[in-house]
Scaffold this active site. Structure first.
Site, short mmCIF file in Angstrom:
data_model
loop_
_atom_site.label_atom_id
_atom_site.label_comp_id
_atom_site.label_asym_id
_atom_site.label_seq_id
_atom_site.Cartn_x
_atom_site.Cartn_y
_atom_site.Cartn_z
NE ARG A 100 -0.10 1.59 4.52
CZ ARG A 100 0.83 2.47 4.83
NH1 ARG A 100 1.33 3.28 3.93
NH2 ARG A 100 1.25 2.56 6.08
CB THR A 144 -6.38 4.75 -2.70
OG1 THR A 144 -5.79 5.94 -2.25
CG2 THR A 144 -5.91 4.48 -4.12
CB SER A 179 2.39 6.29 -6.92
OG SER A 179 1.39 5.47 -6.31
CE1 TYR A 181 -1.76 1.07 -2.79
CE2 TYR A 181 -1.69 3.47 -2.74
CZ TYR A 181 -2.29 2.28 -2.38
OH TYR A 181 -3.44 2.30 -1.62
CG HIS A 182 -2.02 6.27 -5.58
ND1 HIS A 182 -0.80 6.74 -5.16
CD2 HIS A 182 -2.87 6.52 -4.56
CE1 HIS A 182 -0.91 7.26 -3.93
NE2 HIS A 182 -2.16 7.14 -3.55
CE LYS A 185 -5.02 -0.23 -2.89
NZ LYS A 185 -5.62 -1.26 -2.04
P1 NAD Z 1 -0.66 -2.60 5.69
O1 NAD Z 1 0.50 -2.77 4.78
O2 NAD Z 1 -0.39 -2.27 7.11
O3 NAD Z 1 -1.57 -3.90 5.63
C1 NAD Z 1 -1.75 -4.68 4.49
C2 NAD Z 1 -1.60 -6.13 4.88
O4 NAD Z 1 -1.78 -6.95 3.71
C3 NAD Z 1 -0.21 -6.46 5.43
O5 NAD Z 1 -0.32 -7.07 6.70
C4 NAD Z 1 0.40 -7.38 4.39
O6 NAD Z 1 1.26 -8.35 4.95
C5 NAD Z 1 -0.83 -7.98 3.73
N1 NAD Z 1 -0.60 -8.44 2.37
C6 NAD Z 1 -0.01 -7.77 1.34
N2 NAD Z 1 0.07 -8.54 0.25
C7 NAD Z 1 -0.49 -9.73 0.57
C8 NAD Z 1 -0.70 -10.95 -0.12
N3 NAD Z 1 -0.29 -11.11 -1.38
N4 NAD Z 1 -1.30 -11.98 0.52
C9 NAD Z 1 -1.71 -11.84 1.81
N5 NAD Z 1 -1.54 -10.72 2.53
C10 NAD Z 1 -0.93 -9.68 1.91
O7 NAD Z 1 -1.61 -1.51 5.01
P2 NAD Z 1 -2.84 -0.70 5.63
O8 NAD Z 1 -2.38 0.68 5.93
O9 NAD Z 1 -3.49 -1.51 6.69
O10 NAD Z 1 -3.79 -0.63 4.37
C11 NAD Z 1 -4.73 -1.65 4.11
C12 NAD Z 1 -5.44 -1.38 2.80
O11 NAD Z 1 -6.10 -0.12 2.84
C13 NAD Z 1 -4.50 -1.34 1.59
O12 NAD Z 1 -5.12 -2.00 0.51
C14 NAD Z 1 -4.35 0.13 1.30
O13 NAD Z 1 -4.11 0.34 -0.06
C15 NAD Z 1 -5.68 0.69 1.75
N6 NAD Z 1 -5.58 2.10 2.18
C16 NAD Z 1 -4.75 2.45 3.22
C17 NAD Z 1 -4.65 3.78 3.62
C18 NAD Z 1 -3.74 4.23 4.72
O14 NAD Z 1 -3.59 5.45 4.91
N7 NAD Z 1 -3.13 3.34 5.49
C19 NAD Z 1 -5.44 4.74 2.96
C20 NAD Z 1 -6.26 4.35 1.90
C21 NAD Z 1 -6.34 3.02 1.52
N1 USQ Z 2 3.64 14.45 2.24
C1 USQ Z 2 4.34 15.53 2.77
N2 USQ Z 2 5.24 15.28 3.76
C2 USQ Z 2 5.48 14.03 4.24
C3 USQ Z 2 4.76 12.94 3.71
C4 USQ Z 2 3.85 13.19 2.71
O1 USQ Z 2 4.15 16.67 2.37
O2 USQ Z 2 6.33 13.90 5.13
C5 USQ Z 2 2.62 14.70 1.21
C6 USQ Z 2 2.80 13.91 -0.07
O3 USQ Z 2 3.62 14.57 -0.99
C7 USQ Z 2 1.36 13.77 -0.55
C8 USQ Z 2 0.53 13.76 0.73
O4 USQ Z 2 1.38 14.27 1.75
O5 USQ Z 2 0.99 14.91 -1.28
C9 USQ Z 2 0.04 12.39 1.15
O6 USQ Z 2 1.14 11.51 1.24
P1 USQ Z 2 1.06 10.18 2.15
O7 USQ Z 2 2.38 9.51 2.11
O8 USQ Z 2 0.48 10.51 3.48
O9 USQ Z 2 -0.09 9.37 1.37
P2 USQ Z 2 -0.08 8.57 0.01
O10 USQ Z 2 1.26 8.37 -0.55
O11 USQ Z 2 -1.09 9.21 -0.90
O12 USQ Z 2 -0.61 7.15 0.47
C10 USQ Z 2 -1.40 6.94 1.66
C11 USQ Z 2 -1.39 5.45 1.92
C12 USQ Z 2 -2.05 4.73 0.75
C13 USQ Z 2 -3.43 5.31 0.50
C14 USQ Z 2 -3.38 6.83 0.30
C15 USQ Z 2 -4.75 7.47 0.29
O13 USQ Z 2 -0.06 4.98 2.12
O14 USQ Z 2 -2.17 3.34 1.06
O15 USQ Z 2 -3.98 4.71 -0.63
O16 USQ Z 2 -2.71 7.42 1.45
S1 USQ Z 2 -4.87 8.81 -0.84
O17 USQ Z 2 -3.74 9.74 -0.59
O18 USQ Z 2 -6.14 9.43 -0.65
O19 USQ Z 2 -4.72 8.23 -2.18
#
Ligand code: NAD
Ligand code: USQ
Length: 395
Positions: A100, A144, A179, A181-182, A185
């Site tokens: 993620r 996301t 990115s 990653y994004h 999704k």
């Molecule tokens: P995280 O990395 O803490 O948790 C994800 C878990 O999935 C991990 O424990 C990892 O081991 C497991 N995983 C990854 N690939 C796998 C696979 N192939 N098989 C089985 N398990 C697997 O992430 P999180 O912050 O808990 O985020 C969870 C979900 O929510 C993600 O899909 C992320 O994209 C989404 N999300 C997170 C945020 C955020 O700010 N944390 C924001 C928006 C969306």
């Molecule tokens: N940023 C800063 N300073 C920092 C870290 C980040 O200015 O120290 C900025 C980044 O440039 C970006 C914003 O803050 O513009 C968000 O960055 P982030 O690292 O907090 O979030 P992002 O990379 O977008 O990813 C996180 C999660 C991802 C989730 C996403 C939701 O890691 O799993 O999908 O937030 S969203 O941003 O709405 O797509």
């Protein structure tokens, strides 16, 4: 309801499993511990110490009298996923189990390919298992807000009414993510919409904003139930990172001019949104999209709010933006569907920030200061193979 939580060892999956179990649902979790592997690869650790999944599950039974079953395995293993879904026979699958971090996906070619393979293939395996075993299973998939990017028009919840040359249609909202990653999704969303349209699957895609916060009602019951809290330049998200920076006396790192705006959500609302989406499933054949955030702030506003609330001195530093992203842009994203289902938003407050300061203060000796500054540049294209990594070795 029988609910299978994929990625149940992660930051959000673990507290969600506890929340659903506490409310009386029959819950199982899956994980392959890839996230713990990325920590080893990066040489960092969660700020808050976390127990193994086995220990956490035993503590939950001790504290609550409830049991959560676990399935350890890789979602990219199609036979494993099929067997797990066939064995647990869930009514709902909540899918958190993906790589993620946007910066992680931009480290090198291998990290990009790993991220997209892991996420897209894992999700396809889940869709095929549902299609083969029981098409009534409701897939609740974590997407996301970053799928949309920052278009110069209002962002709707997944769908857009379009009028073109005098004709109208309802189309998936155009995506312009920031990115690899994004992008993974976006690929998932398209695959799931296809599964709903062609196979009659029922799915809810939750386009979640940036999550902040350290704990929920259940994780607070015992320190051994704590969820992870990332602060490093690769996995740490912006608000959580800035709280740690303030406590450590490190300048708050605003990338670029800080005008870039993001939707935010507290972790206690994340777990509640998952409950709401699970308990009111999408219809058969419906691809339902909710924007899952409660408020939006610019990065500079986040930094200023934290610096003002911090009892000591906190400075804000504008660092060269390692990402390629719009800084000055229009932002107006709808987020009413979950509120209509009953979500009572927990907005960023001084109480919440003070609580985060306390959590960080308790564990600040675990912080590796060298891991704080960003190291991954969006502009570089590193294609040589990386050092050995347990996570990448799976690709
Ligand atoms: P995280 O990395 O803490 O948790 C994800 C878990 O999935 C991990 O424990 C990892 O081991 C497991 N995983 C990854 N690939 C796998 C696979 N192939 N098989 C089985 N398990 C697997 O992430 P999180 O912050 O808990 O985020 C969870 C979900 O929510 C993600 O899909 C992320 O994209 C989404 N999300 C997170 C945020 C955020 O700010 N944390 C924001 C928006 C969306
Ligand atoms: N940023 C800063 N300073 C920092 C870290 C980040 O200015 O120290 C900025 C980044 O440039 C970006 C914003 O803050 O513009 C968000 O960055 P982030 O690292 O907090 O979030 P992002 O990379 O977008 O990813 C996180 C999660 C991802 C989730 C996403 C939701 O890691 O799993 O999908 O937030 S969203 O941003 O709405 O797509």
């Amino acid at each position: 309801m029988r609910i299978l939580v994929l990625g149940g060892d992660g930051y959000l999956g673990w507290p969600t499993a506890l929340h659903l179990s506490a409310l009386g649902h029959e819950v199982a979790v899956n994980d392959n511990f890839a996230r713990r592997g990325y920590d080893e690869e990066m040489g960092v650790e969660s700020l808050v110490p976390i127990c193994t999944l086995e220990e956490r599950l035993a503590v939950w039974t001790e504290v609550s009298g409830k049991t959560i079953k676990s399935y350890v395995g890789d979602l990219c293993d199609a036979a494993f996923v099929h067997e797990m879904v066939g064995d647990f026979r869930p009514e709902t699958i909540v899918h958190f189990g993906e790589q993620r971090a946007a910066p992680y996906s931009m480290i090198s070619q291998a990290h990009c390919v790993y991220t997209q393979t892991n996420n897209v293939v894992g999700n396809l395996n889940v869709m095929y298992a549902i299609a083969d075993i029981d098409r009534d299973i409701h897939l609740v998939k974590l997407g996301t807000m970053g799928e949309y990017g920052t278009p110069n028009i209002d962002i709707e919840e997944g769908w857009l009414e379009v009028e073109h040359n005098g004709r109208k249609d309802r189309m998936m909202y155009p995506k312009r993510p920031g990115s690899f990653y994004h992008l993974s999704k976006v690929h998932d969303s398209h695959n799931i919409e296809f599964g709903c349209r062609i196979w009659g699957l029922r799915a809810t895609d939750l386009n979640q904003g940036v999550v902040y916060g350290a704990d929920t009602e259940q994780t607070k019951l015992d320190p051994r139930l704590a969820t992870r809290f990332d602060y490093d330049g690769v996995f740490g998200t912006v608000l959580n990172r800035m709280v740690i920076q303030a406590v450590l006396g490190h300048a708050l790192t605003v990338y670029g001019n800080g005008s870039q705006t993001r939707g935010l959500i507290n972790i206690v609302d994340t777990v509640e949104c998952i409950r709401l989406a699970s308990e009111t499933p999408a219809d058969r054949g419906e691809f339902r999209v909710f924007n899952q955030f409660t408020e939006h702030l610019s990065v500079r506003q986040i930094a200023e709010t934290i610096a003002e609330e911090f009892p000591g001195e906190a400075t804000i530093e504008q660092v060269a933006n390692p990402r390629v992203e719009a800084e000055d842009h229009y932002y107006n994203a709808k987020h009413t569907a979950l509120v209509d289902l009953g979500l009572k938003p927990t907005l960023l407050s001084m109480t919440l920030i003070d609580h985060l300061f306390e959590v960080v203060e308790r564990h600040k000796d675990r912080v590796d200061l060298a891991a704080i500054m960003p190291t991954v540049s969006w502009r570089a294209t590193t294609s040589e193979l990386p050092q050995t990594s347990s996570a990448l070795a799976q690709t």
